[in-house]
Design a protein around this motif. Structure first.
Motif, PDB file in Angstrom:
ATOM      1  N   ALA A   1      38.091  50.236  36.332  1.00 27.49           N
ATOM      2  CA  ALA A   1      37.553  49.456  37.630  1.00 27.49           C
ATOM      3  C   ALA A   1      38.767  49.984  38.453  1.00 27.49           C
ATOM      4  CB  ALA A   1      37.506  47.796  37.485  1.00 27.49           C
TER       5      ALA A   1
ATOM      6  N   ILE B   1      39.811  48.757  41.661  1.00 27.85           N
ATOM      7  CA  ILE B   1      39.756  47.699  42.641  1.00 27.85           C
ATOM      8  C   ILE B   1      40.397  47.721  43.879  1.00 27.85           C
ATOM      9  CG2 ILE B   1      39.763  45.217  42.465  1.00 27.85           C
ATOM     10  CD1 ILE B   1      40.068  44.910  39.556  1.00 27.85           C
TER      11      ILE B   1
ATOM     12  N   CYS C   1      34.596  40.477  40.297  1.00 25.39           N
ATOM     13  CA  CYS C   1      35.357  40.064  39.422  1.00 25.39           C
ATOM     14  C   CYS C   1      34.437  40.313  37.983  1.00 25.39           C
ATOM     15  CB  CYS C   1      35.748  38.696  39.447  1.00 25.39           C
ATOM     16  SG  CYS C   1      37.011  38.091  37.978  1.00 25.39           S
TER      17      CYS C   1
ATOM     18  N   SER D   1      34.259  44.179  37.322  1.00 25.11           N
ATOM     19  CA  SER D   1      35.633  44.706  36.752  1.00 25.11           C
ATOM     20  C   SER D   1      35.984  44.202  35.305  1.00 25.11           C
ATOM     21  CB  SER D   1      36.607  44.266  37.543  1.00 25.11           C
ATOM     22  OG  SER D   1      37.178  42.826  37.805  1.00 25.11           O
TER      23      SER D   1
ATOM     24  N   CYS E   1      34.888  46.209  32.662  1.00 27.16           N
ATOM     25  CA  CYS E   1      35.676  47.701  32.557  1.00 27.16           C
ATOM     26  C   CYS E   1      36.575  47.714  31.236  1.00 27.16           C
ATOM     27  CB  CYS E   1      36.118  48.107  33.617  1.00 27.16           C
ATOM     28  SG  CYS E   1      34.712  48.559  34.833  1.00 27.16           S
TER      29      CYS E   1
ATOM     30  N   ARG F   1      41.716  47.764  34.507  1.00 32.48           N
ATOM     31  CA  ARG F   1      41.435  47.423  35.779  1.00 32.48           C
ATOM     32  C   ARG F   1      42.825  47.880  36.571  1.00 32.48           C
ATOM     33  NH1 ARG F   1      38.880  44.516  32.750  1.00 32.48           N
ATOM     34  NH2 ARG F   1      40.451  43.457  31.773  1.00 32.48           N
TER      35      ARG F   1
ATOM     36  N   MET G   1      44.244  47.620  40.269  1.00 30.57           N
ATOM     37  CA  MET G   1      44.008  46.905  41.709  1.00 30.57           C
ATOM     38  C   MET G   1      44.911  47.288  42.761  1.00 30.57           C
ATOM     39  SD  MET G   1      43.445  42.745  42.392  1.00 30.57           S
ATOM     40  CE  MET G   1      42.629  42.167  43.699  1.00 30.57           C
TER      41      MET G   1
ATOM     42  N   VAL H   1      44.246  41.742  35.777  1.00 30.76           N
ATOM     43  CA  VAL H   1      44.192  43.409  36.175  1.00 30.76           C
ATOM     44  C   VAL H   1      45.330  43.980  35.039  1.00 30.76           C
ATOM     45  CG1 VAL H   1      43.161  42.887  38.449  1.00 30.76           C
ATOM     46  CG2 VAL H   1      45.716  43.038  38.136  1.00 30.76           C
TER      47      VAL H   1
END
Length: 258
Positions: free
Chosen positions: A100, A102, A111, A114, A117, A120, A122, A183
């Motif tokens: 993801a 983000i 959320c 994500s 996945c 993550r 971000m 994340v």
């Protein structure tokens, strides 16, 4: 490429970019388009996938104005929620790695996607006083979080911390999200996609079959969490019409100007 999901290839890594302005609200059409794009990536020659969003917003979650417009049509409401969790399952069950990217806020359904996945990345907000945030804020608008969706958060940050965030509907600023493991990495906005691609490139250097077999075993609980029996959508749909829920949703629509 479809009207709702744009496709870009970075070598053998397929980027699927949610493209439903202004906030990538997840209506059934977008969810179905995402499922089709994931299927196409696997059927083609992609070795991995990046799921990305728009600058400033990954996805604002379910399209509440659309859901409210369904009125008393419980069948249509259940189908809409089913389409969303179908997209989440498609990510969870994907046979190739998916990251993801983000690129902004990721509340509620954003959320959830994500968390389906493998990794993550971000974005840091350009304004430190207004950080991007991620979390399941459903209780803030009167919605319960299905057990399967709760399990997605528990598996990455632990049961006790997940309970605190889920019950309060707390949105977690990016720096805090990194600290608690919600994340995996932060990057400047322009670097989110390159970092997602780089993580996948490193993973894809491993011997393919052992990596994919180990990944499938490690993610079995994720797939189980999204089994329809764990989601209890019929119960969730009935709860949608509870007075407290409807009051919260109407208040949200008022804030959105809908």
């Amino acid at each position: 490429m479809t009207a709702h999901v744009q496709t870009f290839d970075h070598g053998r890594i397929r980027e699927l970019r949610l493209a439903r302005p202004p906030v990538n609200a997840l209506d059934p059409a977008l969810c179905r388009a995402l499922i089709a794009a994931l299927d196409h990536a696997v059927a083609g020659d992609a070795d991995a996938v990046v799921l990305s969003g728009a600058p400033g917003i990954f996805s604002a979650g379910l399209d509440v104005p659309h859901l409210m417009a369904l009125g008393e049509d419980r069948h249509a409401l259940r189908a809409a929620w089913g389409a969303f969790f179908g997209a989440a399952r498609a990510l969870a069950e994907l046979r190739i790695p998916v990251v993801a990217a983000i690129t902004g806020h990721a509340p509620a359904g954003g959320c959830v996607l994500s968390l389906c996945c493998d990794y993550r990345v971000m974005a840091r907000s350009p304004d430190p006083a207004k950080p991007f945030a991620i979390g399941m804020n459903e209780t803030q608008v009167g919605l319960a979080v299905p057990d399967g969706a709760q399990q997605l958060m528990r598996r990455v940050i632990g049961q006790h911390r997940a309970e605190r965030l889920l019950v309060a509907g707390h949105m977690v600023p990016a720096e805090e999200a990194l600290k608690i493991g919600l994340v995996d990495e932060l990057a400047e906005a322009d670097h989110v996609l390159p970092r997602a691609v780089a993580w996948l490139e490193n993973l894809l250097r491993l011997p393919r079959a052992p990596m994919l077999q180990t990944r499938a075993l490690a993610r079995a609980d994720l797939v189980q969490a999204l089994d329809p029996d764990r989601l209890h959508l019929d119960r969730f749909v009935e709860g949608w019409y509870e007075p407290d829920t409807q009051a919260g949703l109407r208040a949200l629509l008022a804030r959105l100007g809908k």
